[in-house]
Design a protein around this motif. Structure first.
Motif, PDB file in Angstrom:
ATOM      1  N   HIS A 103      -2.839   6.256   2.540  1.00  0.00           N
ATOM      2  CA  HIS A 103      -3.220   4.967   1.958  1.00  0.00           C
ATOM      3  C   HIS A 103      -3.431   3.880   3.016  1.00  0.00           C
ATOM      4  O   HIS A 103      -3.493   2.704   2.661  1.00  0.00           O
ATOM      5  CB  HIS A 103      -2.152   4.513   0.966  1.00  0.00           C
ATOM      6  CG  HIS A 103      -1.887   5.517  -0.123  1.00  0.00           C
ATOM      7  ND1 HIS A 103      -2.793   5.795  -1.112  1.00  0.00           N
ATOM      8  CD2 HIS A 103      -0.811   6.321  -0.347  1.00  0.00           C
ATOM      9  CE1 HIS A 103      -2.292   6.725  -1.925  1.00  0.00           C
ATOM     10  NE2 HIS A 103      -1.102   7.062  -1.482  1.00  0.00           N
ATOM     11  N   ARG A 143       0.817  -1.216   0.000  1.00  0.00           N
ATOM     12  CA  ARG A 143       0.000   0.000   0.000  1.00  0.00           C
ATOM     13  C   ARG A 143       0.848   1.262   0.000  1.00  0.00           C
ATOM     14  O   ARG A 143       0.395   2.312  -0.454  1.00  0.00           O
ATOM     15  CB  ARG A 143      -0.929   0.012   1.206  1.00  0.00           C
ATOM     16  CG  ARG A 143      -1.973  -1.099   1.188  1.00  0.00           C
ATOM     17  CD  ARG A 143      -2.953  -0.941   2.331  1.00  0.00           C
ATOM     18  NE  ARG A 143      -4.005  -1.955   2.260  1.00  0.00           N
ATOM     19  CZ  ARG A 143      -5.285  -1.726   2.532  1.00  0.00           C
ATOM     20  NH1 ARG A 143      -5.675  -0.505   2.859  1.00  0.00           N
ATOM     21  NH2 ARG A 143      -6.168  -2.690   2.466  1.00  0.00           N
ATOM     22  N   CYS A 144       2.047   1.177   0.536  1.00  0.00           N
ATOM     23  CA  CYS A 144       2.925   2.344   0.608  1.00  0.00           C
ATOM     24  C   CYS A 144       3.402   2.709  -0.805  1.00  0.00           C
ATOM     25  O   CYS A 144       3.899   1.853  -1.547  1.00  0.00           O
ATOM     26  CB  CYS A 144       4.121   2.050   1.500  1.00  0.00           C
ATOM     27  SG  CYS A 144       5.331   3.385   1.592  1.00  0.00           S
TER      28      CYS A 144
END
Length: 533
Positions: A512, A382-383
């Motif tokens: 996020h 997600r990063c």
């Protein structure tokens, strides 16, 4: 080129621990009496005399009758000696707050300041709970000081003008290091009290009267495995990035799989790794922490079938492990009836493990992340590398971020190089001023900039390299240089954005939902984080 200002390098005893240094008359009294036992001043080096330690690293604390010295659940590392008057230490280790060691100490720490304001000098404090009275020259508080754990009981002054000698951890560390007699007396006291306090805190004997519990404690024994100052040993081992099997081999054996189990083990402090050996291959299947037991299921089976119990799993010390050995007949008579304690050393059901993903378990145990109560974990799927978290941290800390967005990874999870506010914060052990310490209110590991002398001891001791040394600048932004031409440094690290509303800025800034703070001891939560979509 940055401008430079010259300043004097701060020293350990620029400021005494108390509001003022102990008066020489008190120092002479302490040195000439048996207050600290049979300590020989000649055992101490000339540049670190016993008199200097008492003067600068100790304080005289005067208390009125009913005044709380410290409250259960608060985080402190001082050792106390009664100089005059008396203290009652509450016998409340077996109450509700002790039976849930993970959550309730924080609540007690939160309540402690309120209790002090409401009951700070109350006659009822003396009789509120069952107590043990300590008189002149008796010591208390050593158990929590040595294990870096929250207070397990409440200490209350018994009479007016009770005088206590408060020995800070830096002072206690020096006394323990240089004086064999002091070290022996404190360790003997620690071992004796650890058994009784540990049995009370465990909840295993919640319905047992105090006299019977004392008799039970006398039949139990205390053991220490591993190294109390374990971080440097771990750093050497971890520098080679060894496979899990080799890491396990280097850990001290508490009991091997298949060996006769004559006692149940109650973990008093530290951690232990539960292992299983198949075809000479020893691997992790779980870990134990304070309050967990090992061998209960085996002893129960042995008593039922009249057989000698053997350990179905092996047990090794991770870092250091203090444990209490509880004899088999005590287990059968007092614990097994109605027992609901955790027994994570018992064999799991076929095809299962106590903690699910064994590779994830190896990752957190091998890297000693089981020590983390508040780790920064990033989901790398997600990063996107936007660094909003880093900028938010910098904005909250005068333009200097308190962490590095890198770290060790397992699958899609990265444990970031940020202070994890450890269960066992070994960075505290050798700080010469006590600048790095646990906040008595929250238990978070914090640094007092006013007393940090920039020695980098804590930075070197952190097993995870999560403490950085930063250049200090003056009000004009100029770098401060000491009289020897060296840069003036201070230790910095994540402080969980203490004093700022909303919690850690890094987590709030992530767009996020990639970054979260996790108590890694809860492997299930970590596993859920790894498998989410």
């Amino acid at each position: 080129m940055a401008q430079e200002n010259w300043v004097r390098r701060p020293q350990r005893w620029d400021a005494a621990f108390g509001r003022e240094r102990i008066h020489p008359d008190w120092v002479n009294l302490i040195l000439s009496s048996q207050i600290l036992g049979d300590i020989n001043p000649a055992d101490f080096p000339d540049d670190l005399s016993l008199a200097d330690i008492i003067t600068n690293d100790c304080a005289i604390k005067w208390c009125s009758r009913g005044e709380i010295v410290y409250a259960a659940g608060s985080y402190q590392t001082s050792i106390f000696v009664v100089l005059n008057g008396g203290v009652r230490v509450s016998d409340d280790a077996g109450t509700d707050h002790a039976s849930e060691p993970t959550a309730m100490p924080q609540l007690n720490a939160w309540l402690s300041p309120l209790l002090k304001r409401k009951f700070g000098r109350s006659e009822s404090n003396v009789t509120r709970f069952p107590t043990v009275r300590l008189g002149r020259y008796e010591m208390f508080g050593e158990v929590e000081a040595l294990t870096r754990t929250p207070r397990s009981n409440t200490a209350v002054a018994d009479v007016d003008r009770t005088a206590l000698l408060e020995i800070t951890w830096p002072g206690a560390r020096e006394l323990l290091h240089w004086s064999d007699t002091f070290r022996s007396s404190v360790e003997e006291l620690y071992r004796a009290r650890s058994v009784e306090v540990g049995l009370k805190e465990s909840g295993l004997f919640a319905n047992i009267d105090p006299e019977t519990l004392v008799a039970i404690a006398q039949q139990c024994s205390f053991e220490r495995h591993g190294s109390f100052d374990w971080s440097h040993v771990y750093q050497r081992e971890n520098a080679t990035r060894q496979p899990s099997a080799q890491m396990i081999e280097q850990e001290p054996v508490i009991i091997e799989q298949g060996h006769y189990l004559e006692d149940m083990f109650l973990i008093r402090a530290g951690f232990a790794r539960v292992t299983e050996t198949v075809h000479d291959n020893e691997s992790s299947v779980g870990f134990l922490e304070s309050g967990d037991v090992f061998g209960l299921a085996e002893i129960e089976e042995g008593l039922i079938f009249g057989s000698h119990p053997n350990a179905e799993r092996g047990l090794r010390s991770v870092g250091y492990t203090d444990l209490i050995r509880i004899p088999e007949h005590i287990v059968g008579k007092f614990i097994l009836p109605g027992s609901k304690r955790r027994n994570r050393g018992a064999a799991p059901a076929p095809g299962q493990s106590p903690h699910g993903d064994l590779s994830l378990l190896d990752f957190v145990v091998d890297n000693r992340f089981i020590n983390a109560t508040n780790a920064m974990v990033i989901d790398t799927t997600r990063c996107v590398g936007c660094d909003d978290c880093v900028r938010a941290c910098a904005a909250a800390h005068d333009g200097i971020p308190r962490f590095v967005r890198t770290g060790r990874t397992h699958a899609n999870l990265m444990v970031t190089s940020a202070c994890m506010h450890c269960t066992d914060p070994v960075c505290l052990i050798d700080c010469p001023t006590g600048a790095i310490h646990r906040d008595a209110f929250s238990g978070s590991v914090v640094i007092n900039d006013d007393t940090c002398i920039g020695c980098a001891t804590c930075s070197s001791a952190c097993p995870y390299n999560n403490i950085q040394m930063r250049e200090v600048t003056g009000p004009d932004g100029a770098i401060l240089i000491d009289e020897d031409g060296g840069t003036h440094l201070k230790a910095t690290k994540c402080d969980l954005c203490a004093g700022q509303s909303g919690g850690p800025a890094c987590q709030r800034a992530c767009p996020h939902d990639a970054l979260t703070r996790i108590d890694i001891r809860d492997i299930d939560i970590l596993s859920d984080r790894q498998s989410r979509v």
